[in-house]
Each structure stands twice: as structure tokens, then as C-alpha cells.
Design a protein around this motif. Structure first.
Motif, PDB file in Angstrom:
ATOM      1  N   CYS A   1      69.346  33.162  15.554  1.00 22.03           N
ATOM      2  CA  CYS A   1      67.999  32.651  15.233  1.00 22.03           C
ATOM      3  C   CYS A   1      66.993  32.972  16.322  1.00 22.03           C
ATOM      4  CB  CYS A   1      68.051  31.144  15.006  1.00 22.03           C
ATOM      5  SG  CYS A   1      68.857  30.672  13.485  1.00 22.03           S
ATOM      6  N   VAL A   2      67.360  32.749  17.567  1.00 26.93           N
ATOM      7  CA  VAL A   2      66.438  33.012  18.680  1.00 26.93           C
ATOM      8  C   VAL A   2      66.154  34.508  18.802  1.00 26.93           C
ATOM      9  CG1 VAL A   2      66.199  32.905  21.195  1.00 26.93           C
ATOM     10  CG2 VAL A   2      66.993  30.904  19.927  1.00 26.93           C
ATOM     11  N   SER A   3      67.170  35.336  18.618  1.00 24.89           N
ATOM     12  CA  SER A   3      66.963  36.793  18.686  1.00 24.89           C
ATOM     13  C   SER A   3      66.000  37.257  17.610  1.00 24.89           C
ATOM     14  CB  SER A   3      68.296  37.523  18.523  1.00 24.89           C
ATOM     15  OG  SER A   3      69.183  37.157  19.536  1.00 24.89           O
ATOM     16  N   TYR A   4      66.188  36.766  16.401  1.00 27.46           N
ATOM     17  CA  TYR A   4      65.300  37.148  15.308  1.00 27.46           C
ATOM     18  C   TYR A   4      63.886  36.607  15.536  1.00 27.46           C
ATOM     19  CZ  TYR A   4      63.530  37.954  10.627  1.00 27.46           C
ATOM     20  OH  TYR A   4      62.773  38.362   9.563  1.00 27.46           O
ATOM     21  N   THR A   5      63.776  35.405  16.080  1.00 27.26           N
ATOM     22  CA  THR A   5      62.464  34.826  16.383  1.00 27.26           C
ATOM     23  C   THR A   5      61.720  35.704  17.383  1.00 27.26           C
ATOM     24  OG1 THR A   5      63.322  32.603  15.999  1.00 27.26           O
ATOM     25  CG2 THR A   5      61.275  32.769  17.230  1.00 27.26           C
ATOM     26  N   CYS A   6      62.400  36.140  18.420  1.00 31.00           N
ATOM     27  CA  CYS A   6      61.776  37.021  19.420  1.00 31.00           C
ATOM     28  C   CYS A   6      61.357  38.347  18.795  1.00 31.00           C
ATOM     29  CB  CYS A   6      62.728  37.262  20.580  1.00 31.00           C
ATOM     30  SG  CYS A   6      63.036  35.799  21.576  1.00 31.00           S
ATOM     31  N   LEU A   7      62.184  38.862  17.905  1.00 32.50           N
ATOM     32  CA  LEU A   7      61.857  40.123  17.241  1.00 32.50           C
ATOM     33  C   LEU A   7      60.615  39.976  16.358  1.00 32.50           C
ATOM     34  CD1 LEU A   7      62.875  43.040  16.842  1.00 32.50           C
ATOM     35  CD2 LEU A   7      64.013  42.210  14.792  1.00 32.50           C
TER      36      LEU A   7
ATOM     37  N   PHE B   1      74.840  47.274   0.378  1.00 34.58           N
ATOM     38  CA  PHE B   1      73.487  46.978  -0.109  1.00 34.58           C
ATOM     39  C   PHE B   1      72.433  47.171   0.972  1.00 34.58           C
ATOM     40  CE2 PHE B   1      69.997  44.023  -0.971  1.00 34.58           C
ATOM     41  CZ  PHE B   1      69.497  44.626  -2.105  1.00 34.58           C
ATOM     42  N   PRO B   2      72.569  46.555   2.149  1.00 31.16           N
ATOM     43  CA  PRO B   2      71.540  46.804   3.173  1.00 31.16           C
ATOM     44  C   PRO B   2      71.488  48.262   3.623  1.00 31.16           C
ATOM     45  CG  PRO B   2      72.845  44.888   3.760  1.00 31.16           C
ATOM     46  CD  PRO B   2      73.515  45.536   2.596  1.00 31.16           C
ATOM     47  N   ALA B   3      72.657  48.898   3.735  1.00 30.29           N
ATOM     48  CA  ALA B   3      72.679  50.306   4.161  1.00 30.29           C
ATOM     49  C   ALA B   3      72.050  51.202   3.098  1.00 30.29           C
ATOM     50  CB  ALA B   3      74.107  50.749   4.447  1.00 30.29           C
ATOM     51  N   GLY B   4      72.364  50.951   1.837  1.00 29.41           N
ATOM     52  CA  GLY B   4      71.780  51.735   0.751  1.00 29.41           C
ATOM     53  C   GLY B   4      70.280  51.526   0.648  1.00 29.41           C
ATOM     54  N   LEU B   5      69.850  50.292   0.786  1.00 25.22           N
ATOM     55  CA  LEU B   5      68.417  50.000   0.741  1.00 25.22           C
ATOM     56  C   LEU B   5      67.695  50.694   1.889  1.00 25.22           C
ATOM     57  CD1 LEU B   5      66.015  48.488  -0.465  1.00 25.22           C
ATOM     58  CD2 LEU B   5      66.634  46.543   0.994  1.00 25.22           C
ATOM     59  N   PHE B   6      68.277  50.644   3.084  1.00 19.01           N
ATOM     60  CA  PHE B   6      67.664  51.321   4.216  1.00 19.01           C
ATOM     61  C   PHE B   6      67.589  52.826   3.966  1.00 19.01           C
ATOM     62  CE2 PHE B   6      67.826  53.580   8.269  1.00 19.01           C
ATOM     63  CZ  PHE B   6      66.673  53.076   8.861  1.00 19.01           C
ATOM     64  N   ALA B   7      68.656  53.404   3.411  1.00 14.95           N
ATOM     65  CA  ALA B   7      68.662  54.847   3.140  1.00 14.95           C
ATOM     66  C   ALA B   7      67.563  55.223   2.149  1.00 14.95           C
ATOM     67  CB  ALA B   7      70.027  55.275   2.614  1.00 14.95           C
ATOM     68  N   ILE B   8      67.400  54.419   1.103  1.00 13.92           N
ATOM     69  CA  ILE B   8      66.352  54.694   0.116  1.00 13.92           C
ATOM     70  C   ILE B   8      64.966  54.570   0.748  1.00 13.92           C
ATOM     71  CG2 ILE B   8      65.271  53.785  -1.974  1.00 13.92           C
ATOM     72  CD1 ILE B   8      68.127  53.061  -2.924  1.00 13.92           C
ATOM     73  N   LEU B   9      64.757  53.506   1.503  1.00 14.49           N
ATOM     74  CA  LEU B   9      63.453  53.319   2.140  1.00 14.49           C
ATOM     75  C   LEU B   9      63.171  54.399   3.176  1.00 14.49           C
ATOM     76  CD1 LEU B   9      63.448  49.437   2.562  1.00 14.49           C
ATOM     77  CD2 LEU B   9      62.103  50.789   0.941  1.00 14.49           C
ATOM     78  N   TYR B  10      64.186  54.751   3.958  1.00 10.02           N
ATOM     79  CA  TYR B  10      64.002  55.768   4.995  1.00 10.02           C
ATOM     80  C   TYR B  10      63.682  57.127   4.378  1.00 10.02           C
ATOM     81  CZ  TYR B  10      64.854  58.669   9.078  1.00 10.02           C
ATOM     82  OH  TYR B  10      64.718  59.559  10.090  1.00 10.02           O
TER      83      TYR B  10
ATOM     84  N   TYR C   1      56.881  49.197   9.458  1.00 11.31           N
ATOM     85  CA  TYR C   1      58.006  48.270   9.360  1.00 11.31           C
ATOM     86  C   TYR C   1      58.548  48.199   7.938  1.00 11.31           C
ATOM     87  CZ  TYR C   1      56.520  46.865  13.971  1.00 11.31           C
ATOM     88  OH  TYR C   1      56.178  46.877  15.297  1.00 11.31           O
ATOM     89  N   TYR C   2      58.554  49.341   7.253  1.00 16.17           N
ATOM     90  CA  TYR C   2      59.086  49.419   5.898  1.00 16.17           C
ATOM     91  C   TYR C   2      60.554  48.977   5.831  1.00 16.17           C
ATOM     92  CZ  TYR C   2      61.280  53.658   7.572  1.00 16.17           C
ATOM     93  OH  TYR C   2      62.037  54.530   8.288  1.00 16.17           O
ATOM     94  N   TRP C   3      61.259  49.085   6.920  1.00 17.46           N
ATOM     95  CA  TRP C   3      62.691  48.792   6.990  1.00 17.46           C
ATOM     96  C   TRP C   3      62.990  47.329   7.297  1.00 17.46           C
ATOM     97  CZ3 TRP C   3      63.366  46.696  11.728  1.00 17.46           C
ATOM     98  CH2 TRP C   3      62.418  47.009  12.702  1.00 17.46           C
ATOM     99  N   PHE C   4      61.999  46.508   7.517  1.00 20.21           N
ATOM    100  CA  PHE C   4      62.216  45.163   8.034  1.00 20.21           C
ATOM    101  C   PHE C   4      62.986  44.270   7.060  1.00 20.21           C
ATOM    102  CE2 PHE C   4      61.193  41.190  10.185  1.00 20.21           C
ATOM    103  CZ  PHE C   4      61.292  41.589  11.503  1.00 20.21           C
ATOM    104  N   GLU C   5      62.841  44.498   5.762  1.00 17.04           N
ATOM    105  CA  GLU C   5      63.574  43.682   4.785  1.00 17.04           C
ATOM    106  C   GLU C   5      65.084  43.865   4.932  1.00 17.04           C
ATOM    107  OE1 GLU C   5      63.854  40.778   1.953  1.00 17.04           O
ATOM    108  OE2 GLU C   5      62.051  41.479   2.953  1.00 17.04           O
ATOM    109  N   CYS C   6      65.520  45.051   5.342  1.00 10.20           N
ATOM    110  CA  CYS C   6      66.952  45.272   5.603  1.00 10.20           C
ATOM    111  C   CYS C   6      67.411  44.370   6.746  1.00 10.20           C
ATOM    112  CB  CYS C   6      67.218  46.734   5.946  1.00 10.20           C
ATOM    113  SG  CYS C   6      66.808  47.866   4.615  1.00 10.20           S
ATOM    114  N   LEU C   7      66.582  44.208   7.747  1.00 10.76           N
ATOM    115  CA  LEU C   7      66.901  43.330   8.867  1.00 10.76           C
ATOM    116  C   LEU C   7      66.934  41.870   8.425  1.00 10.76           C
ATOM    117  CD1 LEU C   7      67.461  43.409  11.913  1.00 10.76           C
ATOM    118  CD2 LEU C   7      65.045  42.971  12.239  1.00 10.76           C
TER     119      LEU C   7
END
Length: 147
Positions: free
Chosen positions: A95-101, A18-27, A59-65
Motif C-alpha cells: 500500500c505504501v509503495s503504491y501510494t508513493c508511486l 491477463f495483466p501481461a496480455g493487457l500490457f502487450a495490447i496497450l504497449y 501512463y497508458y499502462w497504469f491500469e495494468c499496475l
């Protein structure tokens, strides 16, 4: 046995495909996402607009993240060293990594959404830190033995 195989199959489909397919469609459609949004087109790109609408165009791809972060916090953390401080430390690291991102990229189109996202991620990180501190604060913990 059949249910185990089906469970593993659908786990792989949901977690990876699902995340890979969504990223492929968005990309693949990254150049036309904004054009369709501005034109009010009701095409397939409009149908997937919930996955990219709230983010700035780059940042169209951010939802995949976001999906991967949720999967890591619920799936991976549940499987790694259950009931140990390492499990909570891994969740804290995620959590901390995502917060920094989120702080570095400020991916949302609205500035107020960036602030709210950062504040909620800090709150989640503090909660994980408190959980880590509570998991370490036991009399049975070998780090606190005085013998």
C-alpha cells in the motif's frame, strides 16, 4: 485432482496472463491510443479505452499496475504467513509503495482524480497500519513478554 489442476491453470491465466496480455495490447497500440480517442473511432482500440482513458497519455499502462496491486493485496497477501503480523506488514508495504508511486507520477488525466486516488491510498495505508498495530498488540506476542 482434475479440479486442482484446472484451478491452478486458471489462476495462472488470470493472475499473470491477463495483466501481461493487457500490457502487450496497450504497449503495441500506444502510439494510436490518443488518435483513436480523438477521432471517435469504434475500433478495437476504442473497445479497450476503459483501460487507458482516465490516465494521461504517457501512463497508458497504469491500469495494468492497478490490477497487479489488487492481485497482490488479495492473492499474495492471503497466501503469505496467514494470521501473522508479517502478512499485514506485507500488505502495508504494498500500500505504501503504491501510494508513493501515485504521488510521484500523478497518472490521472484529471487533477482531482490524482488527489482522490492519493487520499484513498493514504486511507488504505493507515488502515493497514492500524491492522498491523492490532496484530502486534497481543499478550501472546513474544515481543511483549516480560519474562
Amino acid at each position: 485432482m482434475v479440479f486442482c489442476c484446472l484451478g491452478c491453470f486458471f489462476l495462472v491465466i488470470y493472475v499473470l496472463a491477463f495483466p501481461a496480455g493487457l500490457f502487450a495490447i496497450l504497449y503495441r497500440n500506444r502510439h494510436v491510443l490518443q488518435e483513436y480517442k480523438e477521432a471517435g473511432d469504434k475500433s478495437f482500440v476504442h473497445l479497450i479505452s476503459n483501460f487507458y482513458d482516465q490516465y494521461e497519455p504517457e501512463y497508458y499502462w497504469f491500469e495494468c499496475l492497478v490490477i497487479l496491486r489488487k492481485l497482490l493485496l488479495t492473492g499474495l497477501v492471503a497466501l503469505v504467513a496467514p494470521g501473522t503480523p508479517f502478512q499485514v506488514a506485507l500488505a502495508l508495504l504494498i500500500c505504501v509503495s503504491y501510494t508513493c508511486l501515485v504521488l510521484k507520477t500523478t497518472p490521472f488525466a484529471e487533477d482531482s482524480d490524482d488527489v482522490i486516488s492519493f487520499v484513498t491510498e493514504v486511507q488504505l495505508s493507515i488502515t493497514m497500519f492500524c491492522g498491523f498495530a492490532l496484530s502486534m498488540d497481543t499478550l501472546d506476542n513474544p515481543l511483549f513478554r516480560t519474562e
